[in-house]
Every structure is written in structure tokens, then in C-alpha cells.
Motif scaffolding. Structure first.
Motif, PDB file in Angstrom:
ATOM      1  N   LYS A 685       0.840  -1.205   0.000  1.00 38.73           N
ATOM      2  CA  LYS A 685       0.000   0.000   0.000  1.00 38.73           C
ATOM      3  C   LYS A 685       0.881   1.263   0.000  1.00 38.73           C
ATOM      4  O   LYS A 685       0.653   2.213  -0.750  1.00 38.73           O
ATOM      5  CB  LYS A 685      -0.903  -0.017   1.241  1.00 38.73           C
ATOM      6  CG  LYS A 685      -1.884   1.155   1.291  1.00 38.73           C
ATOM      7  CD  LYS A 685      -2.683   1.105   2.584  1.00 38.73           C
ATOM      8  CE  LYS A 685      -3.535   2.370   2.721  1.00 38.73           C
ATOM      9  NZ  LYS A 685      -4.063   2.541   4.073  1.00 38.73           N
ATOM     10  N   LYS A 686       1.943   1.224   0.829  1.00 41.45           N
ATOM     11  CA  LYS A 686       2.842   2.378   0.940  1.00 41.45           C
ATOM     12  C   LYS A 686       3.541   2.651  -0.400  1.00 41.45           C
ATOM     13  O   LYS A 686       3.666   3.796  -0.841  1.00 41.45           O
ATOM     14  CB  LYS A 686       3.877   2.099   2.042  1.00 41.45           C
ATOM     15  CG  LYS A 686       4.735   3.305   2.390  1.00 41.45           C
ATOM     16  CD  LYS A 686       5.695   2.955   3.510  1.00 41.45           C
ATOM     17  CE  LYS A 686       6.733   4.057   3.679  1.00 41.45           C
ATOM     18  NZ  LYS A 686       7.838   3.679   4.524  1.00 41.45           N
ATOM     19  N   VAL A 687       3.988   1.563  -1.069  1.00 41.92           N
ATOM     20  CA  VAL A 687       4.669   1.713  -2.361  1.00 41.92           C
ATOM     21  C   VAL A 687       3.720   2.327  -3.389  1.00 41.92           C
ATOM     22  O   VAL A 687       4.089   3.219  -4.162  1.00 41.92           O
ATOM     23  CB  VAL A 687       5.205   0.341  -2.845  1.00 41.92           C
ATOM     24  CG1 VAL A 687       5.651   0.402  -4.305  1.00 41.92           C
ATOM     25  CG2 VAL A 687       6.378  -0.104  -1.973  1.00 41.92           C
ATOM     26  N   GLU A 688       2.468   1.864  -3.377  1.00 38.56           N
ATOM     27  CA  GLU A 688       1.480   2.389  -4.340  1.00 38.56           C
ATOM     28  C   GLU A 688       1.179   3.870  -4.083  1.00 38.56           C
ATOM     29  O   GLU A 688       1.039   4.668  -5.012  1.00 38.56           O
ATOM     30  CB  GLU A 688       0.195   1.548  -4.279  1.00 38.56           C
ATOM     31  CG  GLU A 688       0.372   0.204  -4.992  1.00 38.56           C
ATOM     32  CD  GLU A 688      -0.780  -0.757  -4.736  1.00 38.56           C
ATOM     33  OE1 GLU A 688      -1.667  -0.429  -3.909  1.00 38.56           O
ATOM     34  OE2 GLU A 688      -0.777  -1.843  -5.349  1.00 38.56           O
ATOM     35  N   GLU A 689       1.091   4.227  -2.788  1.00 36.55           N
ATOM     36  CA  GLU A 689       0.831   5.636  -2.438  1.00 36.55           C
ATOM     37  C   GLU A 689       1.985   6.528  -2.896  1.00 36.55           C
ATOM     38  O   GLU A 689       1.779   7.637  -3.395  1.00 36.55           O
ATOM     39  CB  GLU A 689       0.630   5.771  -0.917  1.00 36.55           C
ATOM     40  CG  GLU A 689      -0.736   5.281  -0.455  1.00 36.55           C
ATOM     41  CD  GLU A 689      -0.848   5.247   1.072  1.00 36.55           C
ATOM     42  OE1 GLU A 689       0.169   5.483   1.758  1.00 36.55           O
ATOM     43  OE2 GLU A 689      -1.958   4.968   1.575  1.00 36.55           O
ATOM     44  N   GLU A 690       3.220   6.030  -2.705  1.00 37.45           N
ATOM     45  CA  GLU A 690       4.392   6.809  -3.131  1.00 37.45           C
ATOM     46  C   GLU A 690       4.400   7.002  -4.648  1.00 37.45           C
ATOM     47  O   GLU A 690       4.723   8.069  -5.156  1.00 37.45           O
ATOM     48  CB  GLU A 690       5.683   6.102  -2.679  1.00 37.45           C
ATOM     49  CG  GLU A 690       5.978   6.306  -1.202  1.00 37.45           C
ATOM     50  CD  GLU A 690       7.169   5.485  -0.722  1.00 37.45           C
ATOM     51  OE1 GLU A 690       7.776   4.772  -1.549  1.00 37.45           O
ATOM     52  OE2 GLU A 690       7.480   5.533   0.484  1.00 37.45           O
TER      53      GLU A 690
END
Length: 696
Positions: A685-690
Motif C-alpha cells: 500500500k505504501k509503495v502504491e501511495e508513493e
């Protein structure tokens, strides 16, 4: 020509704070190399010449120095103890003939001691042991000797015994001569007397002397036979047998003392000369071919043979790049051309210098057995072989671990991007465990290293040495991806849009491998459905794809692709078409093979006072730690555990809070394991948000 039998190339290694640098200072003082002793705690130690070393009281990079004792030349390297800088220890041990392992009299065999000992075993380096800091509270020489046996599985040969302990530590007894060396309280290493041992220690001296003799006579059948017949060997015979056993790694002569109080250092210097090997007494370095396979030839230590030298460290200073080099055979002269077998190019040796920490002495030539620094080499990196261009050969290269932590940096001022690039390129040459990459999506500069302290020091060096102020992102964990299910699949790549088309069809199976196996490729194609010349392109396509996993873009590990069949077109098929087919097949098929996120697990060694054990263990459990052992130390408890790196950021601050500043810990990379689903979902999720934020 120098007499090689009078050379000793040695390293001093130990856990953080066991007293390596202080021991080196005392050796330099006793050998007349320095006249005023510098203290680590004052930031004035000779070999700790970086600002960061002086401030933190730790050694960050190995420093080389040369001194003389009893007509012998000692080339000494003082290595770091902190786990983030073990690469310095590893590469120093690769080029040394002998070592002195320093252990703290109260701390005993600590985690970094184990790692360094393992490196020394791998490099088959003969060693002496110094149990240091016997003047400290909680010091116990005999307990540390037992730990060396049990924790390191090593055989210590006790050579000296302490007289008194802690505040009452006054000197040592030399077991060979049965003489006591007693120092006064002035701190002057030369103010000592040699006398008979105290009456209450006579029996203990005899007990250890008998044990020593029984151990060393095993090195010679004739001496052993005479000993069994009641004839005790003389001191000179015993010394020659101790030398033989030390060089053969049968045992490790073990001494005691206090470097800080200047007690016991002369005996260590005598032992370096008496028991550690000269360059001609260690196994010759094997030569290898381009693929790393041994050729059966060896770099024999002889000044009259062709040149063979290994660059083991690059250091940048105000005069340019210094290439620290160990000469194994032949001669190296100022102004001559030498061949770097890694690059295939020749370079000119500008100057040759003998180092004393950050001072230098100009030399006209170096020969087999020497450790020197070369100036003027431009394309040499750590682990490269330098040799005679008419007689090329490669020495066994060094292997460095992959970084486990990364963080993004950017220059604070717009105009400093070029300056940052130049500085990072120099720093990468100096430290092979430090990597710099550019993120393809964001264009960010990403630093990768072995731990938080490692990257913290690098950012500090950028600021102070190179004058580049940076903005630093939060540290990132180096996750990996793998697959958990075997699948069979097929993919067809077609492209028809004017001009010649592209066509490639591949049938393949993908299966998971054991952790640590890496990537494997096999072709089982029979017939000519995929022409032989296109099969390497299929392998290349898969290989190039695994840098980016399908879950969160982390490298994908430990799986095998087997090419089973396929199809081609007589006009439209090409190597490029098959490579593109393999790349698309990777993106198409890996999601079907149940991919999983892997997280790095660190091996922890935590020291805590006894009163805080419950809090520390509770905190480690919250960090998903797995406790393996709790060992009692003189002043507290050592907890051994495994924990995910992602949970360990900022741990030192929390540990100090829990233990009122008395807790310590060290950690090193252990292995990768599957991350729990909740962590995996969070990371993805964090990678996608970045990605989304960067796209805006």
C-alpha cells in the motif's frame, strides 16, 4: 632487499569498545613510532583520524601503520569493531598474515568478536589473543578463556596469567619463563620489574605450564616422545613449537593485560615477532581465471617472481585516491606500468607511500610482503588484482554482502547535484558495501548500506568532507519478493505495425527454489521450435525482469524458469522478440505463482542490566522478535534474538530509555523470510501511495 623473515603483516580486531585502538596506540608508543599517547576517549588516537571517529570514539575505517620491534618490521592495521563496518575487517583480514584478537576482560566474547573470528577462520589467519581491560570492574580472565573455548570453539593456549584483578591488577606472569612482570602505578610502560611470581600463584603457574607443554609437544613426535620419557623441552624448543602450532591454527596463544594502563604490552609485541608468521610462512594466494576458477598457479611470496598485488582498500584524501595494496610477489616500482586484470587496462604507478595513519613516507619501490599505498591509479577498485603486464594473473577476488537498508538523499541547494554525484562516486570506490542507485520512477538518489549508523556516517562525510548539505528521507528496508507455487504457462509476443514484425512464442514452467538459491534457467526444448540462437535471449529477458517484482517492485529471488517449448516465425522472429516475450511472460505469469514479500531478519545481541530484562524482552516481542537465548554476563544479561529489520529503526533510543542509558545492542543481517500478510499489505500500500504521489 629487505629480509622477509623479519616482516609481520598483522591486524588488530575485536568487538566495539574492547580496546583495539588503545592497544594499537600502546604498540606505537612502545616501538617509538609516537612519543605522546593519544586516547580514544579524548578523540586523539593516532589511527582514529577521521572527525567522525574522534567524536564517536569508534573506529570507522581501518588504518595502516608501520613500526619496528626487535629488528622486525610490523605492518599493523587497526580495524573497526562496529557491526556496520565489518566489511573493513573482512577486507583487511584477506591481506594479512596474522592477527591479534582483543577481548574485553569484563565483556568477554561479544557478538562482533564472533563475526570477526569467523572472518579470520575463513581467511585462515593465524592469531594471538589479548584479554584486555583486566583493570575494569567485572573483569575475569579465566571466564573469558572459557568463553573462547565454548563460544568460538577455539583452543586458547594460555601464555600469561594476571596478578590481581580490577583495581588490584598489577602485572602478568609469563608461564614459559615462570617470571612475573610487575608495573608501577605511573602508567609508564617502561617502569616495570621482573621477579619471581607471588607465592600464592606458584601452583597455578605450574598447572598452566604443564597444560601448555602437553599441548605444544603434540607439534613434534620426537619432542613428545622425550617428554613422555620425562625430559622437559627447553624454552627455545617450546617457542618454536608454539610458533609452528600458531601458524598451523592448532591453537591461539592467549595473553592478558590492560592496554589503557600500559600493562602487558611488551609480551604481546614479543609474541607477534615470536609466533605470528612472516609473509613466506602463510599459504600462497591461489590465482584464478576470468570466471573465478582456480588455475592451479599460486602467487608465491618472492621479490624475484612476476608482480602479483591485491588492492584491498581505496581512500580519498586531499592529494587524490590512495590505493592500499598488498604485494604478494615481485616488485612494484615508482613510475612503472602495471596491468589491472579486472579492467584489462594498464595504469602508471605515480607514487608509492608507506602509511602511518594519515601521514606518509615516500618509497621508491615495494616488494613481496609489503603493504603500501599507491597514488595515481584511476580505475582500480577494492579486490582488483594488479600484475605484471607481460605475466598477467588474477588473485582470488573479494565477495561483499548486499546492503539491507536504503534511504533517499537530495542536495539541499539546487546547484550541488553535480558535487553530490562526484562525492558519492568517490565514496562508493572507498566502500564496496555502500551502493548508490537512481530510482528509475522518481529520479531520486538512493543510498544503500549495512545499517542505520553506516548511512548516518556517509551523510556526515558528505557534509564535512565534501561540503554537500543533504536532505535525507526516512530509512527504507530492502525487501525482496519470491514465489511459493509452481506453474506451467505460455506466452506469445506478436507485433505487426508496418515494416518487419516481431513474433516469439514460449512455453515454460516456473517453480520456487530453496531460500538463497537465486535465479536458475534451463532449456528443455527439443526439435527446433525455439531456435538455439534465441534461447539465451529468453534467459536474458527473465533475468532482466527479476530486478522488479510484481507485488511492490522489489527484486524477485529464488525461482527457476524451465523453457519447455515454443514457436517461431522464419521472418519475424529475432533475439529481441524472444527477449521481449520473456519479459512480458514474467509480468504475466509471476502473479499466478503466489508471490510473497520477504523481509530481512537481523541477528540481535542485546545487553541489559538484570533489572530491565522483562521490559527489554517485552519490547522485543512487540517488535516481532524471536528470543533464542539469555546469557548471564558479569554486569547484566545478554539476550540473543532474531527480529525483522523493519521493526528495529530507532531501537537504540528506546533501549537506552528502558535501561537508563546502560543497555547496548548490535545487529547484523541473518536471512530473508516471508513477511506476515498484514506487513506485506502495508508495504504494498505504501509503495502504491508513493507512486501515486510521484505521478502527480
Amino acid at each position: 632487499m629487505s629480509d622477509l623473515s623479519r616482516y609481520r603483516n598483522i591486524g588488530i580486531f575485536a568487538h566495539v569498545d574492547a580496546g583495539k585502538t588503545t592497544t594499537t596506540e600502546r604498540i606505537l608508543k612502545l616501538t617509538g613510532k609516537i612519543h605522546k599517547i593519544g586516547e580514544v576517549h579524548d578523540g586523539a588516537a593516532t589511527t582514529d583520524f577521521m572527525e567522525q571517529e574522534q567524536e564517536r570514539g569508534i573506529t570507522i575505517q581501518s588504518a595502516a601503520t608501520t613500526c619496528f620491534w626487535n629488528d622486525h618490521q610490523l605492518n599493523i592495521i587497526d580495524t573497526p569493531g562496529h557491526v556496520d563496518f565489518t566489511i573493513e575487517v573482512y577486507r583487511s583480514l584477506k591481506v594479512l598474515d596474522g592477527g591479534v584478537g582483543v577481548f574485553c576482560g569484563s565483556g568477554g566474547v561479544e557478538p562482533q568478536s564472533e563475526t570477526n573470528w569467523r572472518y579470520a577462520n575463513d581467511s585462515a589467519v593465524a592469531r594471538l589473543i589479548l584479554v584486555n581491560k583486566l583493570d575494569r570492574i567485572g573483569a575475569d580472565f579465566y571466564r573469558v578463556v572459557d568463553q573462547i573455548k565454548t563460544v568460538l570453539a577455539a583452543k586458547p593456549l594460555v601464555m600469561t596469567l594476571p596478578i590481581g584483578i580490577e583495581d588490584d591488577f598489577t602485572g602478568v606472569i609469563d608461564i614459559l619463563t615462570r617470571k612475573a612482570w610487575i608495573w608501577d602505578d605511573s602508567g609508564d610502560p617502561t617502569k616495570y620489574t621482573i621477579e619471581d611470581p607471588p607465592a600464592d600463584m606458584v601452583d597455578k603457574v605450574e598447572e598452566y605450564r604443564n597444560e601448555l607443554i602437553e599441548t605444544v609437544v603434540e607439534q613434534d613426535d620426537d619432542v613428545m616422545e622425550k617428554y613422555l620419557d620425562g625430559e622437559e623441552p627447553d624454552v627455545e624448543t617450546l617457542k618454536s613449537l608454539i610458533r609452528k602450532g600458531t601458524i598451523g591454527l592448532a591453537f591461539f596463544p592467549t595473553f592478558c593485560g590492560s592496554a589503557f594502563k600500559n600493562k602487558g604490552m611488551q609480551l604481546i609485541l614479543d609474541a607477534i615477532v615470536d609466533y605470528l608468521p612472516n609473509p613466506t610462512e602463510v599459504p600462497a594466494q591461489p590465482e584464478v581465471d576470468i570466471d573465478g576458477n582456480e588455475t592451479g598457479e599460486f602467487a608465491i611470496v618472492d621479490p624475484d617472481r612476476p608482480l602479483r598485488a591485491l588492492a584491498f582498500k581505496i581512500m580519498d584524501d586531499q592529494y587524490g585516491a590512495l590505493t592500499f595494496t598488498r604485494v604478494y610477489s615481485g616488485r612494484l616500482q615508482k613510475g612503472t606500468m602495471i596491468l589491472n586484470t579486472f579492467t584489462g587496462k594498464t595504469e602508471r604507478v605515480g607514487r608509492i607511500v608507506e602509511m602511518h595513519a594519515d601521514d606518509r613516507k615516500e618509497l621508491e619501490e615495494a616488494q613481496a610482503g609489503d603493504i603500501v599505498a599507491l597514488l595515481g591509479l584511476k580505475n582500480v577498485q577494492t579486490g582488483h588484482t594488479l600484475c605484471d603486464e607481460k605475466n598477467p594473473a588474477t588473485l582470488e577476488p573479494m565477495v561483499f554482502p548486499d546492503p539491507v537498508i536504503s534511504m533517499a538523499v537530495a542536495p539541499s541547494e539546487v546547484g550541488q547535484a553535480d558535487k553530490l554525484g562526484v562525492a558519492l562516486a568517490k565514496m562508493m570506490k572507498e566502500d564496496p558495501s555502500f551502493r548508490v542507485e537512481t530510482d528509475q520512477d522518481s529520479g531520486e538518489t538512493v543510498l544503500k548500506g549495512m545499517g542505520e549508523l553506516h548511512l548516518d556516517i556517509k551523510v556526515d562525510i558528505l557534509k564535512r568532507t565534501y561540503g554537500v548539505e543533504t536532505e535525507v528521507g526516512a530509512p527504507q528496508v530492502a525487501y525482496r519478493e519470491t514465489i511459493t507455487k509452481a506453474i506451467d504457462d505460455s506466452y506469445t509476443h506478436k507485433k505487426q505495425s508496418g515494416g518487419s514484425g516481431q513474433y516469439a512464442k514460449i512455453d515454460f514452467s516456473i517453480e520456487p527454489l530453496e531460500p538463497g538459491s537465486g535465479f536458475e534457467f534451463e532449456s528443455k526444448v527439443v526439435g527446433g521450435n525455439v531456435p538455439k540462437e534465441f534461447i539465451p535471449a529468453v534467459e536474458k529477458g527473465f533475468k532482466r525482469s527479476l530486478e522488479k517484482g510484481v507485488l511492490a517492485g522489489f527484486p524477485c529471488l529464488d525461482f527457476k524458469v524451465t523453457l519447455t517449448d515454443g514457436g517461431h516465425h522464419s521472418v519475424d522472429s529475432s533475439a529481441v522478440a524472444f527477449e521481449l516475450a520473456a519479459r512480458a511472460a514474467y509480468r504475466h505469469s509471476i502473479p499466478k505463482a503466489s508471490p510473497k514479500l520477504l523481509e530481512p531478519i537481523m541477528k540481535l545481541d542485546v545487553f541489559t542490566p538484570e533489572d530491565n530484562v522483562g521490559d527489554v524482552i517485552g519490547d522485543l516481542n512487540r517488535r516481532r522478535g524471536m528470543i533464542h537465548a539469555q546469557d548471564r554476563a558479569p554486569t547484566g544479561i545478554r539476550i540473543k534474538a532474531d527480529a525483522p529489520l523493519g521493526e528495529m529503526f530507532g531501537y537504540i533510543g528506546d533501549l537506552r530509555t528502558m535501561t537508563s542509558g546502560r543497555g547496548q545492542f548490535s545487529m547484523e543481517f541473518s536471512h530473508y523470510t516471508a513477511a506476515p500478510n498484514s506487513i506485506s499489505a502495508e508495504v504494498i500500500k505504501k509503495v502504491e501511495e508513493e507512486k501515486a504521489a510521484k505521478a502527480k
